[in-house]
Every structure is written in structure tokens, then in C-alpha cells.
Design a protein around this motif. Structure first.
Motif, PDB file in Angstrom:
ATOM      1  N   MET A   1       0.755  -1.279  -0.084  1.00 45.04           N
ATOM      2  CA  MET A   1      -0.028   0.320   0.046  1.00 45.04           C
ATOM      3  C   MET A   1       1.078   1.123  -0.055  1.00 45.04           C
ATOM      4  SD  MET A   1      -2.470   1.196   2.856  1.00 45.04           S
ATOM      5  CE  MET A   1      -3.628  -0.299   2.604  1.00 45.04           C
ATOM      6  N   LEU A  10     -10.050   1.563   6.251  1.00 50.39           N
ATOM      7  CA  LEU A  10      -9.888   0.758   5.458  1.00 50.39           C
ATOM      8  C   LEU A  10     -10.695  -0.963   4.440  1.00 50.39           C
ATOM      9  CD1 LEU A  10      -8.233  -0.112   1.912  1.00 50.39           C
ATOM     10  CD2 LEU A  10      -6.763  -1.823   4.064  1.00 50.39           C
ATOM     11  N   ALA A  12     -11.739  -4.012   2.962  1.00 52.59           N
ATOM     12  CA  ALA A  12     -11.170  -5.046   1.627  1.00 52.59           C
ATOM     13  C   ALA A  12     -12.473  -6.859   1.229  1.00 52.59           C
ATOM     14  CB  ALA A  12     -10.095  -5.474   2.559  1.00 52.59           C
ATOM     15  N   LEU A  13     -12.520  -6.263   0.209  1.00 49.58           N
ATOM     16  CA  LEU A  13     -13.825  -7.424  -0.397  1.00 49.58           C
ATOM     17  C   LEU A  13     -12.872  -8.405  -1.137  1.00 49.58           C
ATOM     18  CD1 LEU A  13     -15.560  -4.740   0.139  1.00 49.58           C
ATOM     19  CD2 LEU A  13     -17.268  -5.870   0.056  1.00 49.58           C
ATOM     20  N   ASP A  14     -13.505  -9.299  -1.056  1.00 45.75           N
ATOM     21  CA  ASP A  14     -12.885 -10.249  -1.984  1.00 45.75           C
ATOM     22  C   ASP A  14     -13.863 -11.981  -2.044  1.00 45.75           C
ATOM     23  OD1 ASP A  14     -10.569 -12.211  -2.835  1.00 45.75           O
ATOM     24  OD2 ASP A  14      -9.350 -10.834  -2.893  1.00 45.75           O
ATOM     25  N   LEU A  20      -8.108 -12.947   2.301  1.00 50.89           N
ATOM     26  CA  LEU A  20      -7.944 -11.452   3.041  1.00 50.89           C
ATOM     27  C   LEU A  20      -7.659 -11.628   4.549  1.00 50.89           C
ATOM     28  CD1 LEU A  20     -12.360 -11.090   3.009  1.00 50.89           C
ATOM     29  CD2 LEU A  20     -10.431  -9.303   2.388  1.00 50.89           C
ATOM     30  N   VAL A  23      -4.074 -11.493   4.099  1.00 53.11           N
ATOM     31  CA  VAL A  23      -3.689  -9.511   4.407  1.00 53.11           C
ATOM     32  C   VAL A  23      -3.618  -8.954   5.064  1.00 53.11           C
ATOM     33  CG1 VAL A  23      -3.742  -9.429   1.508  1.00 53.11           C
ATOM     34  CG2 VAL A  23      -5.486  -8.626   3.141  1.00 53.11           C
ATOM     35  N   THR A  24      -4.034  -9.967   5.937  1.00 53.45           N
ATOM     36  CA  THR A  24      -4.426  -9.054   7.556  1.00 53.45           C
ATOM     37  C   THR A  24      -3.659  -8.653   8.380  1.00 53.45           C
ATOM     38  OG1 THR A  24      -6.473 -10.361   7.580  1.00 53.45           O
ATOM     39  CG2 THR A  24      -5.334  -9.271   9.459  1.00 53.45           C
ATOM     40  N   LEU A  27      -1.818  -5.442   6.931  1.00 52.38           N
ATOM     41  CA  LEU A  27      -2.071  -4.687   6.406  1.00 52.38           C
ATOM     42  C   LEU A  27      -2.713  -3.639   8.061  1.00 52.38           C
ATOM     43  CD1 LEU A  27      -4.971  -5.619   3.845  1.00 52.38           C
ATOM     44  CD2 LEU A  27      -3.112  -3.494   3.648  1.00 52.38           C
ATOM     45  N   LEU A  34      -9.365  -1.515  10.100  1.00 53.36           N
ATOM     46  CA  LEU A  34      -9.745  -2.368   8.793  1.00 53.36           C
ATOM     47  C   LEU A  34     -10.434  -3.853   8.674  1.00 53.36           C
ATOM     48  CD1 LEU A  34      -7.723  -3.907   6.724  1.00 53.36           C
ATOM     49  CD2 LEU A  34      -6.607  -5.521   8.321  1.00 53.36           C
ATOM     50  N   LEU A  36     -12.782  -6.064   6.855  1.00 54.64           N
ATOM     51  CA  LEU A  36     -12.433  -7.267   5.941  1.00 54.64           C
ATOM     52  C   LEU A  36     -13.378  -8.279   5.676  1.00 54.64           C
ATOM     53  CD1 LEU A  36      -9.051  -9.704   7.081  1.00 54.64           C
ATOM     54  CD2 LEU A  36      -9.330  -7.298   5.758  1.00 54.64           C
ATOM     55  N   HIS A  59      -9.983  -1.965  -7.685  1.00 55.28           N
ATOM     56  CA  HIS A  59     -10.442  -2.436  -8.464  1.00 55.28           C
ATOM     57  C   HIS A  59      -9.592  -3.787  -9.162  1.00 55.28           C
ATOM     58  CE1 HIS A  59     -12.254  -5.665 -11.128  1.00 55.28           C
ATOM     59  NE2 HIS A  59     -13.326  -5.832 -10.133  1.00 55.28           N
TER      60      HIS A  59
END
Length: 62
Positions: A1, A10, A12-14, A20, A23-24, A27, A34, A36, A59
Motif C-alpha cells: 500500500m 480500509l 477490503a472485500l474479496d 483476505l 493480507v490482514t 495491512l 481494518l 475484511l 479493483h
């Protein structure tokens, strides 16, 4: 980042819960708040966008 962004929050959607989780660790050291969420649940993701009203959306194409 990029450090120049310095987001306060932040979201984050995945579609992959494993990604997810992966990356926790990184991030969470860089962002104060944060969240998720799985992008598989369309209505839940829509509610998140309505509630959070993000300034920037990144995206990643499949």
C-alpha cells in the motif's frame, strides 16, 4: 500500500476468505481501522458500500 495515502479506514472485500486473511497481518500494521468482508455476499457488500461511502475504490481484475 502506498504510504502517501495513509487511510484512516480500509475496507477490503474479496471472494477468497483465505486471501483476505493473508493480507490482514501486513495491512493491520499500516491502517488504524481494518474491516475484511467476503464479496460473495452481494447484498452485504452493497450495504457496506452504502454505509462506508469510500473515497477511493481499487479493483483487481481476475
Amino acid at each position: 500500500m502506498p504510504t502517501s495515502l495513509k487511510p484512516r479506514k480500509l475496507v477490503a472485500l474479496d471472494v477468497s476468505e483465505f486471501l483476505l486473511y493473508s493480507v490482514t497481518t501486513e495491512l493491520s500494521r499500516k491502517v488504524r481501522s481494518l474491516t475484511l468482508q467476503s464479496a460473495r455476499e452481494r447484498e452485504s457488500a452493497r450495504c457496506t458500500f452504502t454505509e462506508v461511502r469510500p473515497d477511493i475504490i481499487f479493483h483487481a481484475p481476475r
